[in-house]
Design a protein around this motif. Sequence first.
Motif, PDB file in Angstrom:
ATOM      1  N   SER A   1       4.966   8.401   4.463  1.00  0.00           N
ATOM      2  CA  SER A   1       4.161   9.194   5.915  1.00  0.00           C
ATOM      3  C   SER A   1       3.747  10.450   5.276  1.00  0.00           C
ATOM      4  O   SER A   1       2.616  11.040   5.324  1.00  0.00           O
TER       5      SER A   1
ATOM      6  N   ARG B   1       8.935   4.707   5.450  1.00  0.00           N
ATOM      7  CA  ARG B   1       8.821   3.343   6.043  1.00  0.00           C
ATOM      8  C   ARG B   1      10.553   2.578   5.906  1.00  0.00           C
ATOM      9  O   ARG B   1      10.812   3.202   4.324  1.00  0.00           O
TER      10      ARG B   1
ATOM     11  N   ASP C   1       0.473  -0.523   0.257  1.00  0.00           N
ATOM     12  CA  ASP C   1      -0.017  -0.085   0.185  1.00  0.00           C
ATOM     13  C   ASP C   1       0.945   0.870  -0.078  1.00  0.00           C
ATOM     14  O   ASP C   1       2.240   1.417   0.600  1.00  0.00           O
TER      15      ASP C   1
ATOM     16  N   TYR D   1      -0.281   3.945   0.754  1.00  0.00           N
ATOM     17  CA  TYR D   1       0.627   5.122   2.333  1.00  0.00           C
ATOM     18  C   TYR D   1       1.070   3.735   3.683  1.00  0.00           C
ATOM     19  O   TYR D   1       1.282   4.800   4.119  1.00  0.00           O
ATOM     20  N   LYS D   2       1.259   3.034   3.528  1.00  0.00           N
ATOM     21  CA  LYS D   2       2.062   2.354   4.006  1.00  0.00           C
ATOM     22  C   LYS D   2       3.737   3.012   4.086  1.00  0.00           C
ATOM     23  O   LYS D   2       4.524   2.724   5.296  1.00  0.00           O
TER      24      LYS D   2
END
Length: 87
Positions: free
Chosen positions: A8, A32, A2, A4-5
Amino acid sequence: MDPYKIISAGDGNINKTMNLIDQNNELAFVVRRTSTKAQIKKAFEQLYDQEVARVNTHITPKGIKLAYVKLTEEGEAEDVAVKMGVF
């Protein structure tokens, strides 16, 4: 994964971010820690529908990974920043 993961938010340093947008057509994001440059590029292109020229990453002494995304077309970084609410 994803998008969005992976991506951030902005890095929080508004003055530096504004200089990147104006001078280099770049945006800075907190990402991430385990994400690769290719994953960051793909996630950015999915989220913002903009073509990415390159991605540079940097891990701060605090352990935060930052990604500097340079866009292909001049002035696109400003358009994306407006969509994100930086301005």
